[in-house]
Design a protein around this motif. Sequence first.
Motif, PDB file in Angstrom:
ATOM      1  N   PHE A 152       0.873  -1.363  -0.167  1.00 32.24           N
ATOM      2  CA  PHE A 152       0.029  -0.174  -0.393  1.00 32.24           C
ATOM      3  C   PHE A 152       0.742   1.431   0.157  1.00 32.24           C
ATOM      4  O   PHE A 152       1.735   1.583   1.103  1.00 32.24           O
ATOM      5  CB  PHE A 152      -1.202   0.289   1.267  1.00 32.24           C
ATOM      6  CG  PHE A 152      -1.786  -1.080   1.347  1.00 32.24           C
ATOM      7  CD1 PHE A 152      -3.348  -0.794   0.383  1.00 32.24           C
ATOM      8  CD2 PHE A 152      -1.919  -2.138   1.867  1.00 32.24           C
ATOM      9  CE1 PHE A 152      -4.004  -2.388   0.073  1.00 32.24           C
ATOM     10  CE2 PHE A 152      -2.553  -3.704   2.358  1.00 32.24           C
ATOM     11  CZ  PHE A 152      -3.841  -3.325   1.275  1.00 32.24           C
ATOM     12  N   GLY A 153       0.691   1.754  -1.302  1.00 34.69           N
ATOM     13  CA  GLY A 153       1.718   3.082  -1.067  1.00 34.69           C
ATOM     14  C   GLY A 153       1.849   4.487  -1.297  1.00 34.69           C
ATOM     15  O   GLY A 153       2.713   4.532  -0.431  1.00 34.69           O
ATOM     16  N   SER A 154       0.726   4.693   0.110  1.00 34.89           N
ATOM     17  CA  SER A 154      -0.228   5.665   0.520  1.00 34.89           C
ATOM     18  C   SER A 154       0.342   5.597   2.149  1.00 34.89           C
ATOM     19  O   SER A 154       0.257   6.201   2.901  1.00 34.89           O
ATOM     20  CB  SER A 154      -1.349   6.120   0.340  1.00 34.89           C
ATOM     21  OG  SER A 154      -2.556   5.135   1.047  1.00 34.89           O
ATOM     22  N   LEU A 155       0.454   4.134   2.423  1.00 37.44           N
ATOM     23  CA  LEU A 155       1.108   3.645   3.880  1.00 37.44           C
ATOM     24  C   LEU A 155       2.409   3.378   4.477  1.00 37.44           C
ATOM     25  O   LEU A 155       3.048   3.662   3.432  1.00 37.44           O
ATOM     26  CB  LEU A 155       0.359   2.800   4.368  1.00 37.44           C
ATOM     27  CG  LEU A 155      -1.487   2.637   3.969  1.00 37.44           C
ATOM     28  CD1 LEU A 155      -2.483   1.532   4.733  1.00 37.44           C
ATOM     29  CD2 LEU A 155      -1.751   3.984   4.986  1.00 37.44           C
ATOM     30  N   THR A 156       2.536   3.904   5.102  1.00 39.38           N
ATOM     31  CA  THR A 156       3.784   4.361   6.158  1.00 39.38           C
ATOM     32  C   THR A 156       4.191   2.291   5.962  1.00 39.38           C
ATOM     33  O   THR A 156       3.223   1.538   5.887  1.00 39.38           O
ATOM     34  CB  THR A 156       3.938   4.359   7.503  1.00 39.38           C
ATOM     35  OG1 THR A 156       3.525   3.869   8.445  1.00 39.38           O
ATOM     36  CG2 THR A 156       3.728   6.191   7.342  1.00 39.38           C
ATOM     37  N   VAL A 157       5.825   1.653   6.336  1.00 41.35           N
ATOM     38  CA  VAL A 157       6.435   0.850   6.106  1.00 41.35           C
ATOM     39  C   VAL A 157       5.443   0.310   7.305  1.00 41.35           C
ATOM     40  O   VAL A 157       5.120  -0.609   7.330  1.00 41.35           O
ATOM     41  CB  VAL A 157       7.581   0.608   6.015  1.00 41.35           C
ATOM     42  CG1 VAL A 157       7.960  -0.464   6.111  1.00 41.35           C
ATOM     43  CG2 VAL A 157       8.342   1.124   5.051  1.00 41.35           C
ATOM     44  N   ARG A 158       5.418   1.005   8.179  1.00 44.66           N
ATOM     45  CA  ARG A 158       5.139  -0.055   9.598  1.00 44.66           C
ATOM     46  C   ARG A 158       3.972  -0.182   9.793  1.00 44.66           C
ATOM     47  O   ARG A 158       3.398  -0.898   9.752  1.00 44.66           O
ATOM     48  CB  ARG A 158       5.201   1.374  10.665  1.00 44.66           C
ATOM     49  CG  ARG A 158       4.614   0.739  12.361  1.00 44.66           C
ATOM     50  CD  ARG A 158       4.675   2.544  13.090  1.00 44.66           C
ATOM     51  NE  ARG A 158       6.591   1.783  13.777  1.00 44.66           N
ATOM     52  CZ  ARG A 158       7.194   2.909  13.599  1.00 44.66           C
ATOM     53  NH1 ARG A 158       7.103   3.813  13.110  1.00 44.66           N
ATOM     54  NH2 ARG A 158       8.662   2.777  13.439  1.00 44.66           N
ATOM     55  N   GLU A 159       2.498   0.875   8.835  1.00 45.32           N
ATOM     56  CA  GLU A 159       1.134   0.670   9.010  1.00 45.32           C
ATOM     57  C   GLU A 159       0.701  -0.822   8.127  1.00 45.32           C
ATOM     58  O   GLU A 159       0.183  -1.234   8.502  1.00 45.32           O
ATOM     59  CB  GLU A 159       0.977   1.372   8.080  1.00 45.32           C
ATOM     60  CG  GLU A 159       0.779   3.414   8.944  1.00 45.32           C
ATOM     61  CD  GLU A 159      -0.068   4.668   8.876  1.00 45.32           C
ATOM     62  OE1 GLU A 159      -0.085   5.148   9.315  1.00 45.32           O
ATOM     63  OE2 GLU A 159       0.766   4.771   7.109  1.00 45.32           O
ATOM     64  N   ASN A 160       2.102  -0.896   6.437  1.00 45.72           N
ATOM     65  CA  ASN A 160       2.092  -2.337   5.897  1.00 45.72           C
ATOM     66  C   ASN A 160       2.012  -2.804   6.655  1.00 45.72           C
ATOM     67  O   ASN A 160       1.477  -4.038   6.777  1.00 45.72           O
ATOM     68  CB  ASN A 160       3.191  -1.971   4.976  1.00 45.72           C
ATOM     69  CG  ASN A 160       2.064  -1.540   3.679  1.00 45.72           C
ATOM     70  OD1 ASN A 160       1.773  -1.915   3.113  1.00 45.72           O
ATOM     71  ND2 ASN A 160       2.872  -0.033   3.604  1.00 45.72           N
ATOM     72  N   LEU A 161       2.879  -3.262   7.066  1.00 41.73           N
ATOM     73  CA  LEU A 161       3.291  -4.150   8.611  1.00 41.73           C
ATOM     74  C   LEU A 161       1.974  -4.605   9.585  1.00 41.73           C
ATOM     75  O   LEU A 161       1.831  -5.831   9.860  1.00 41.73           O
ATOM     76  CB  LEU A 161       4.533  -4.043   9.164  1.00 41.73           C
ATOM     77  CG  LEU A 161       5.909  -4.142   8.106  1.00 41.73           C
ATOM     78  CD1 LEU A 161       7.180  -4.194   8.892  1.00 41.73           C
ATOM     79  CD2 LEU A 161       5.654  -5.614   7.348  1.00 41.73           C
ATOM     80  N   GLU A 162       1.844  -3.743  10.120  1.00 44.58           N
ATOM     81  CA  GLU A 162       0.794  -3.583  10.927  1.00 44.58           C
ATOM     82  C   GLU A 162      -0.692  -4.080  10.767  1.00 44.58           C
ATOM     83  O   GLU A 162      -1.648  -4.699  11.291  1.00 44.58           O
ATOM     84  CB  GLU A 162       0.341  -2.763  12.140  1.00 44.58           C
ATOM     85  CG  GLU A 162       1.802  -2.381  12.805  1.00 44.58           C
ATOM     86  CD  GLU A 162       1.705  -0.865  13.717  1.00 44.58           C
ATOM     87  OE1 GLU A 162       1.225   0.126  13.081  1.00 44.58           O
ATOM     88  OE2 GLU A 162       2.351   0.077  14.408  1.00 44.58           O
ATOM     89  N   LEU A 163      -0.460  -3.994   8.982  1.00 44.69           N
ATOM     90  CA  LEU A 163      -1.777  -4.433   8.795  1.00 44.69           C
ATOM     91  C   LEU A 163      -2.040  -6.183   8.463  1.00 44.69           C
ATOM     92  O   LEU A 163      -2.816  -6.986   8.523  1.00 44.69           O
ATOM     93  CB  LEU A 163      -2.364  -3.919   7.374  1.00 44.69           C
ATOM     94  CG  LEU A 163      -2.762  -2.761   7.269  1.00 44.69           C
ATOM     95  CD1 LEU A 163      -2.539  -2.350   5.533  1.00 44.69           C
ATOM     96  CD2 LEU A 163      -4.031  -2.530   7.974  1.00 44.69           C
ATOM     97  N   ALA A 164      -1.054  -6.366   8.262  1.00 45.08           N
ATOM     98  CA  ALA A 164      -0.376  -7.685   8.189  1.00 45.08           C
ATOM     99  C   ALA A 164      -0.440  -8.340   9.868  1.00 45.08           C
ATOM    100  O   ALA A 164      -0.762  -9.917  10.320  1.00 45.08           O
ATOM    101  CB  ALA A 164       1.099  -8.433   7.624  1.00 45.08           C
ATOM    102  N   SER A 165       0.252  -8.264  11.082  1.00 48.36           N
ATOM    103  CA  SER A 165       0.425  -8.651  12.075  1.00 48.36           C
ATOM    104  C   SER A 165       1.260  -7.147  12.971  1.00 48.36           C
ATOM    105  O   SER A 165       1.456  -6.520  12.910  1.00 48.36           O
ATOM    106  CB  SER A 165       1.776  -9.696  12.475  1.00 48.36           C
ATOM    107  OG  SER A 165       1.772  -9.610  13.592  1.00 48.36           O
ATOM    108  N   PRO A 166      -0.207  -7.250  14.367  1.00 47.26           N
ATOM    109  CA  PRO A 166       0.799  -5.766  15.049  1.00 47.26           C
ATOM    110  C   PRO A 166       2.193  -6.190  15.754  1.00 47.26           C
ATOM    111  O   PRO A 166       2.880  -5.448  16.342  1.00 47.26           O
ATOM    112  CB  PRO A 166      -0.122  -6.289  16.589  1.00 47.26           C
ATOM    113  CG  PRO A 166      -0.605  -7.451  16.538  1.00 47.26           C
ATOM    114  CD  PRO A 166      -0.845  -8.041  15.060  1.00 47.26           C
ATOM    115  N   SER A 167       2.763  -7.859  16.025  1.00 49.39           N
ATOM    116  CA  SER A 167       3.837  -7.912  15.608  1.00 49.39           C
ATOM    117  C   SER A 167       4.411  -8.344  14.533  1.00 49.39           C
ATOM    118  O   SER A 167       4.770  -8.932  14.297  1.00 49.39           O
ATOM    119  CB  SER A 167       4.304  -8.963  17.202  1.00 49.39           C
ATOM    120  OG  SER A 167       5.435  -9.253  17.586  1.00 49.39           O
TER     121      SER A 167
END
Length: 232
Positions: A92-107
Amino acid sequence: MTTSTISLRHARVRYGPLEALHGVTIAAPAPGVTVLLGRNGSGRTTALRALAGTVPLSAGAVVWDGTDVTRLPAHERARRGLCLVPERQAVFGSLTVRENLELASPSYDEVLDAYPQLAALLPRRAGTLSGGEQRMLALSRALLARARVLLVDEPTQGMSPSVAARTYDLLSGLHACVVVAEQRLPPVLHGRPALVHELRRGTVVFSGEAAELDPPARADRTPPPPGSRPSG
């Protein structure tokens, strides 16, 4: 985690009047890495999408763990544990790297261990990353998904040789069915157990272990079937 095996059986895919896959039969056992090998226009990307359900079959079947899932839509295959990482638009280009990862898993510490380069990029918008960095992020999201079947188109595109080798170490270590589409057999897979299906112009011209694969000179043996279409 339960392993999974997936296959195409006599699969045909059409784009309008043109046929991209001409009765392709391939199988990907689990756990392990299966490579769909071929140049641009060979049908490898279409085969990957057919397994994922993002393109429909005009004939043939997709079989997953002995069950015909040909009519199962892509989102339902995903819900059952199939994850597709396309060559483009995999983050998701408009989201940050952190937000991309958090969509997959909180950890997500484990993927930062695998790809430490991402740690400094966490605040960056994913759309501003280089091609190789976006591939690392897309694969990190896929690893966090704990997929039973992981389909990846050009997994190491844009990566340095060392990061590409690490990526294949990660994929080979998964207790899952991993299917990758590549133009050439990755050097890191030479000497490793890996199943290869080589496609040319929508047909399978070789199926076997990577160690059995003939040199690239074999590529021009098969004439193009009628109605073929340049499709990845």
